[in-house]
Design a protein around this motif. Structure first.
Motif, PDB file in Angstrom:
ATOM      1  N   GLY A  96       0.846  -1.192   0.000  1.00 14.88           N
ATOM      2  CA  GLY A  96       0.000   0.000   0.000  1.00 14.88           C
ATOM      3  C   GLY A  96       0.883   1.244   0.000  1.00 14.88           C
ATOM      4  N   GLY A 161      -9.936  -3.812   0.963  1.00 12.49           N
ATOM      5  CA  GLY A 161      -9.169  -2.604   0.653  1.00 12.49           C
ATOM      6  C   GLY A 161      -9.702  -1.368   1.370  1.00 12.49           C
ATOM      7  N   GLU A 171      -4.005   0.311  -2.836  1.00 12.78           N
ATOM      8  CA  GLU A 171      -3.373  -1.003  -2.943  1.00 12.78           C
ATOM      9  C   GLU A 171      -2.644  -1.094  -4.279  1.00 12.78           C
TER      10      GLU A 171
END
Ligand code: ATP
Ligand code: MG
Length: 284
Positions: A96, A161, A171
């Motif tokens: 991330g 997410g 992501e």
């Protein structure tokens, strides 16, 4: 003789692990805060542990087998054998970065600091991609690290997410896809392997059943062959005459993945009264 299984005490693996045993016909009574329980009707003793400890306990034969996520299993690098993928607790270990960053590929991480609870897997990913980066190991709330200036990027577990999004991250790369697996100690006695094999037999029957549906339909006899050709079944479909002449009842088993596609084709070929029923256990 009992087989000892380690499962997570509480958390994201717990419910599905207990449900899997239950679907296999094994009832585990877990009193509040107990560390150990015995199955009622199968030679199984259950240990409730933190998921991080399960690979070690199985490697040390404190437990003979265990249910754990692949993410934890491969991070811990203990010598155990994967017996079966279990199809639940699916998630991915992903990189991330800040949502406005221009992430062009793994090389983005060159010279950066990465916060993670998975230092072993991240190191391997960096080495495989010839990237020099610093790993900052933290045990929880990894997603806040960039926001507080602790790191440039993170590697953490993601399913939807939304946690990343809420923390201003996006992501990018997936470094590992993970699901729950059944693992075993590498050197089990013949007797324990025999219990394991009957447990795995049940698990496979449950898993197969989940992926398949029982289907019944009425078919006009003049199109019976075309309809049967769409339905492979376990051996071949069962065909029974209906009381009304010119029609037959066809019974078969369909894989979940082919389901909608085949239903449409069946309708086009004149099938009527299509019933689809879940299967509880399936032994082929
Ligand atoms: P413990 O107290 O046992 O150490 P934990 O907090 O480390 O628990 P959980 O959050 O309960 O762990 O997650 C257990 C496992 O479930 C993870 O290791 C992973 O395999 C899987 N998992 C984690 N996050 C998700 C998710 N978002 N969706 C699906 N599965 C997940
Ligand atoms: Mg844990």
């Amino acid at each position: 003789m009992k087989l000892k299984i380690a499962i997570q005490k509480s958390g994201r693996l717990y419910e599905d692990s207990i449900k899997l045993l239950k679907d296999c016909g094994i009832d585990v009574r877990n009193g509040m805060n107990k560390l150990k329980a015995e199955a009622e009707n199968f030679p199984l003793e259950v240990f409730f542990l933190r998921d991080d400890d399960i690979p070690q306990y199985v490697a040390d034969k404190v437990a003979d087998i265990g249910i754990v996520g692949e993410n934890v299993l491969y991070e811990k690098q203990k010598a155990v054998t994967v017996v079966e993928k279990l199809g639940f607790s699916k998630c991915r270990l992903a990189v991330g970065v800040g949502k406005d960053e221009n992430y062009t590929g793994a090389q983005y991480l060159q010279g950066k600091t990465i916060a993670t609870s998975y230092p072993v897997l991240v190191r391997k990913f960096l080495d495989d991609n010839n990237i020099n980066a610093e790993i900052h190991e933290i045990s929880g709330s990894v997603e806040i690290a960039p926001g507080i200036g602790l790191s440039d990027a993170i590697v953490d577990l993601v399913s939807s997410g939304s946690t990343l999004f809420m923390n201003g991250l996006k992501e990018t790369e997936t470094i590992l896809k993970s699901e729950a697996v059944l693992v075993r100690n590498n050197e089990l006695s013949e007797e324990k392997l025999a219990i394991l094999s009957s447990l795995v037999f049940r698990m496979q029957a449950v898993k197969k059943a989940k992926n398949n549906k029982y289907i019944l339909l009425n078919a006009p006899n003049d199109r019976l062959q075309e309809i049967i050709a769409l339905l492979p079944g376990m051996k071949s479909p069962t065909v029974l005459p209906l009381a009304e002449s010119g029609w037959s009842s066809v019974h078969s088993v369909l894989n979940e993945n082919d389901f909608w596609n085949i239903i449409e084709q069946l309708k086009e070929r004149g099938a009527q009264g299509i019933l689809v029923i879940p299967i509880e256990k399936m032994i082929v």
